[in-house]
Every structure is written in structure tokens, then in C-alpha cells.
Design a protein around this motif. Sequence first.
Motif, short mmCIF file in Angstrom:
data_model
loop_
_atom_site.label_atom_id
_atom_site.label_comp_id
_atom_site.label_asym_id
_atom_site.label_seq_id
_atom_site.Cartn_x
_atom_site.Cartn_y
_atom_site.Cartn_z
N MET A 98 110.13 -31.76 -7.05
CA MET A 98 110.96 -32.78 -7.05
C MET A 98 112.42 -32.37 -6.51
SD MET A 98 110.24 -35.09 -10.33
CE MET A 98 109.84 -33.79 -11.59
N LEU A 99 112.68 -31.25 -6.80
CA LEU A 99 114.16 -30.54 -6.11
C LEU A 99 114.01 -30.46 -4.74
CD1 LEU A 99 115.13 -27.93 -8.91
CD2 LEU A 99 116.12 -30.26 -8.50
N ARG A 119 116.01 -38.49 -13.39
CA ARG A 119 116.48 -37.77 -14.51
C ARG A 119 116.79 -36.21 -13.93
NH1 ARG A 119 112.05 -39.20 -19.51
NH2 ARG A 119 113.02 -41.33 -19.83
N ILE A 120 115.72 -35.82 -13.12
CA ILE A 120 116.07 -34.60 -12.54
C ILE A 120 117.23 -34.65 -11.58
CG2 ILE A 120 115.03 -33.02 -10.70
CD1 ILE A 120 113.70 -32.93 -13.51
N VAL A 121 117.39 -35.77 -10.54
CA VAL A 121 118.48 -35.65 -9.42
C VAL A 121 119.72 -35.88 -10.40
CG1 VAL A 121 119.58 -37.02 -7.90
CG2 VAL A 121 116.93 -36.84 -7.85
N SER A 122 119.94 -36.47 -11.57
CA SER A 122 121.29 -36.57 -12.20
C SER A 122 121.67 -35.43 -12.84
CB SER A 122 120.98 -37.86 -13.24
OG SER A 122 120.16 -37.44 -13.97
N ASN A 123 120.62 -34.55 -13.25
CA ASN A 123 121.09 -33.25 -13.69
C ASN A 123 120.69 -32.17 -12.88
OD1 ASN A 123 122.36 -31.53 -15.95
ND2 ASN A 123 120.88 -31.92 -17.23
N HIS A 124 120.70 -32.28 -11.63
CA HIS A 124 120.30 -31.49 -10.64
C HIS A 124 120.61 -29.93 -10.71
CE1 HIS A 124 120.35 -29.25 -6.91
NE2 HIS A 124 119.46 -29.94 -6.65
N GLU A 125 121.73 -29.48 -11.12
CA GLU A 125 122.39 -28.25 -11.41
C GLU A 125 121.67 -27.52 -12.49
OE1 GLU A 125 126.62 -27.84 -11.38
OE2 GLU A 125 126.87 -28.74 -9.36
N ALA A 126 121.71 -28.47 -13.70
CA ALA A 126 121.08 -27.66 -14.86
C ALA A 126 119.56 -27.35 -14.55
CB ALA A 126 121.10 -28.78 -15.94
N ASP A 176 113.90 -31.22 -29.12
CA ASP A 176 114.92 -31.38 -27.71
C ASP A 176 115.73 -30.14 -27.98
OD1 ASP A 176 113.49 -33.33 -26.84
OD2 ASP A 176 115.18 -34.75 -27.59
N ASP A 177 116.47 -29.99 -29.01
CA ASP A 177 117.54 -28.90 -29.44
C ASP A 177 116.96 -27.61 -28.96
OD1 ASP A 177 119.45 -31.22 -29.90
OD2 ASP A 177 119.17 -30.69 -31.91
N GLU A 178 115.74 -27.42 -29.55
CA GLU A 178 115.17 -26.07 -29.18
C GLU A 178 114.91 -25.85 -27.99
OE1 GLU A 178 113.32 -23.66 -32.21
OE2 GLU A 178 115.52 -23.85 -32.36
N ILE A 179 114.39 -26.61 -27.19
CA ILE A 179 114.06 -26.54 -25.87
C ILE A 179 115.61 -26.07 -25.13
CG2 ILE A 179 113.27 -27.60 -23.67
CD1 ILE A 179 111.32 -29.20 -25.29
N THR A 180 116.56 -26.84 -25.40
CA THR A 180 117.75 -26.79 -24.71
C THR A 180 118.19 -25.43 -24.88
OG1 THR A 180 118.30 -29.01 -24.79
CG2 THR A 180 120.10 -27.65 -24.39
N ALA A 181 118.11 -24.96 -26.34
CA ALA A 181 118.56 -23.45 -26.47
C ALA A 181 117.76 -22.62 -25.99
CB ALA A 181 118.46 -23.49 -27.99
N ASN A 182 116.75 -22.65 -25.89
CA ASN A 182 115.76 -21.55 -24.98
C ASN A 182 115.43 -21.72 -23.68
OD1 ASN A 182 114.78 -19.82 -27.63
ND2 ASN A 182 114.74 -21.75 -28.47
N LYS A 183 115.55 -22.90 -23.27
CA LYS A 183 115.02 -23.03 -21.76
C LYS A 183 115.59 -23.65 -21.01
CE LYS A 183 110.57 -23.64 -21.09
NZ LYS A 183 109.04 -24.17 -21.16
N GLY A 184 116.60 -24.78 -21.53
CA GLY A 184 117.40 -25.71 -20.69
C GLY A 184 116.94 -27.03 -21.31
N PRO A 185 117.82 -28.07 -20.69
CA PRO A 185 117.51 -29.46 -21.20
C PRO A 185 116.08 -29.86 -20.66
CG PRO A 185 118.95 -29.40 -18.98
CD PRO A 185 118.89 -28.05 -19.51
N PRO A 186 115.36 -30.70 -21.62
CA PRO A 186 114.00 -31.12 -21.22
C PRO A 186 114.41 -32.29 -20.46
CG PRO A 186 114.66 -31.85 -23.50
CD PRO A 186 115.78 -30.92 -23.09
N VAL A 187 113.22 -32.75 -19.72
CA VAL A 187 113.45 -33.86 -18.54
C VAL A 187 113.02 -35.08 -19.48
CG1 VAL A 187 112.30 -34.84 -16.60
CG2 VAL A 187 112.72 -32.42 -16.65
N THR A 188 111.92 -34.90 -20.38
CA THR A 188 111.37 -35.94 -21.20
C THR A 188 111.92 -35.78 -22.74
OG1 THR A 188 109.35 -35.05 -21.21
CG2 THR A 188 109.63 -36.73 -19.71
N PRO A 189 112.50 -36.83 -23.31
CA PRO A 189 112.69 -36.70 -24.52
C PRO A 189 111.65 -36.71 -25.66
CG PRO A 189 113.07 -39.12 -24.04
CD PRO A 189 112.69 -38.31 -22.85
N LEU A 190 111.95 -36.15 -26.93
CA LEU A 190 110.98 -35.82 -27.83
C LEU A 190 110.03 -37.18 -27.98
CD1 LEU A 190 109.49 -34.10 -29.96
CD2 LEU A 190 111.33 -34.89 -31.53
#
Length: 439
Positions: A192-193, A391-398, A94-108
Motif C-alpha cells: 500500500m505504501l 488508515r495507512i495513508v493518514s499515518n504514513h510515517e508511523a 492495541d496498546d501492546e502492539i503499539t509498544a512492541n511493533k508500532g500502531p496497529p492498522v485495525t483496532p482490537l
Amino acid sequence: METTGAGSAKLVAACVIGGIVLGASVLALHLAGPVAIPALPPADSLRRRFSRRRRRPVRVYMDGCFDMMHYGHCNALRQAHALGDELIVGVVSDDEITANKGPPVTPLHERLIMVRAVKWVHDVIPDAPYAITEDFMNKLFNEYNIDYIIHGDDPCLLPDGTDAYALAKKAGRYKQIKRTEGVSTTDIVGRMLLCVRERSASDSHNHSSLQRQFSHGHGQKIDDSGSGSGTRISHFLPTSRRIVQFSNSRGPGPDSRIVYIDGAFDLFHAGHVEILRLARELGDFLLVGIHTDQTISSTRGPHRPIMNLHERSLSVLACRYVDEVIIGAPWDVSKDMITTFNISLVVHGTIAENMDFMKDDLNPYAVPRAMGIYRRLESPLDITTSTIIRRIVSNHEAYQKRNEKKEASEKKYYDSKSFVNGEGAENVQLCLPPRGWNN
């Protein structure tokens, strides 16, 4: 002296008798004619047999985020598996995805469930790094006995613009497969957006399903956020060959206990995988019914499904617990259907988008219930398609920023795209490097 003389006499007698026996044996062979001696196998035949005994499995490695895993991911894994005997998959943290692409929708932990359930995967490496470092590459080669590292023909760039697979390419241990057209995680998040934006426009006169808008090209380049950036909706083109590639080659045996489960299986997720696993354990053959787009729209709202029927079918077919699917299964499980497919048990989970149908007089499972072959299974995970959308809606901007960032690289890929013969991967012959190779 007498003892010595007696010993010599015995020795002479033994030699004489031995000579007589040998002579008789030679004479017998001569009178019997030539004796056939079995021929030894040719040297090249011996080498081939020895080589077969010593041949080790070709192990290939493919990594990825596998966020909101879809049939495109599954097809990539299928192609990678065709390049070897055993496919080892690295799942990025999860941390690597966040650092390189942004927050993942589904956890590890959910992504691991999804990847392990793909029928072409032999083993999984959790918390894999986003970029192939020299240390990790050497670990793959020397500890996991990996022969080749696989990736698609689409670019995978680090934040600094460098190629994430540069070291593997330099080492000569890199193989490329064909990207699956028509889908990506960016694409699905974009769907979804768009769904969220359309639902907020209550005065909209267009109430057709979101999927049907995409399939007719009406969803492309829609942007009412004022950001100046649109989500690229790519088109999935279903072919009979793709369905065959994902399908199993065997049917149920004459005495097989066939278990049936149906549903939408939209945005195929870990909750789906786990209920399918439980259902498969109750019999010898798992038959999965996948409802039509129209059925889902009528029961779950005009903006469903997110994925169309063929997309959903491929995702389900890739699951190792599934033996066969009915593409466009009827809403009601009828007596004729049970007889036609020789169904022994009909099951349904306790977690679903809408369980109100269980209270209706027109219960779709009324027939199997009356026959005593219906069973409700306790769903292992409290996840539905709506969970993923929330999950998408709650973190829409990210996720909007993540998509805008990804769109640039995807546009570059499509603009410079050329044909890659990835579908012929099954015929690729690999020349194995020495086992002790170290970069």
C-alpha cells in the motif's frame, strides 16, 4: 416345648425340600449338557474403551496481533488446530502492539471479529499480552486447560531482543509450525505504501495493476523515499493442495437454499466478514463469487487489487460463514449461472467501494432482480478496502518506520530459513502432560 418342637420340625422340612430342589437343578444341568457362558472382553479392550470415554480434548493456544488479517494468519491457525482438538487464540491488545511493533492498522474490536470468523478457531482471549509471562502461562495451563503453546518458525522478539516464547519452550509446552510464505502484514502495508508513492507520480507511464507488478517481481526493493530502505515483496505461490486444505469437504444438499454474494474481497476485513455472516443466515449454503484481478482493475483503478485472486480466495475460504467460492466469478450474474449453481437468492451489501453500477443500464444484478431473487442487505460495518488504505495513508510515517523496523527481522529470517515440516502437522502425536502442571 411343643412350640419349639414344631419350629424345629418346620426347619428340618425346609432344609430337606431345599436339598431336593438343588439336587434336581444339578441333575437337570447335567442332562442338558454344557452351558455356554458369554466371554468377557479382553482386558486391553476394556482399557481402550475406558480410555476413549475419559479422553479429554487437546487444547492448543496461539496468539498474535492479527493486524490486517490475511490468509497467512489463517493458515497458521489451520496448522495450529491440526495439533489439537480445540484452538484457543489470544488477540494482542492495541496498546501492546503499539509498544512492541508500532500502531496497529485495525483496532482490537475489528481484529476480534476477524479471528472469531476463522473456521478453525474454537475460542478467543481478548487483550492477550504480547509476551508470554510466567503468570499468563500458568493461567493458560490451569484456567484455560491449555496443553501446548504454538507459534511459527519465524522469530518473535521483544524490544530487548529476547524470545517472546522463551518460557513456554523452557516448560516443554511449545510446538512450532511452518510460516506461510509469500505474505505478511509488513508485506501488505509495504504494497500500500508503494501504491501511494506510485499514485503520486502522475507522470508514470506504468499503469498496470499493483498486484501484477508484484507477481512479476517489478515491485521488489523499490525505494523512492530517499530513506535507503526498501520493502521486501515476497511471492505467493498458489498450489492446489493449499486450496484443498482451506476448502470445505461438503457441498449443498438437494434441497439446500443457496445464497450467492460476490465482490473483490480485497484486503479481507471485518466489513466483509459481517456481510458474509448476514448472507449465510439467509440460507443453508453460502456461495461466494470472487472477481478476477482484471475485473477489479477495470472497475476500481489500475492500482487495485492489492491482493491477487488466489490470495483473496484463500482469505474468503477460511471464513466459517463461507461454504464455497467461485474463483474468478463473472461480473454479471447470468441466468445460466443461477441455474448451474441452483442459486435461490443473490445478495449485496449497502456498503461497497463503488455503488454507481446500480444506476447503470448494465447492472450486473439485472437478471436476479428480474427473477425476484435479489436482495440488498444493510451492511453492519461502514468499512471498505479504501478505509484500510486511508488508515495507512493518514499515518504514513508511523507505518513506514514500523515496516523498516520489521524488515530487519524478516531479512534475518529469510537469510537463515530452513525447511520445517509444518505441513505434516496433522500427523503429529502429542503426549499430554499432567493436568495439574504448574511451572
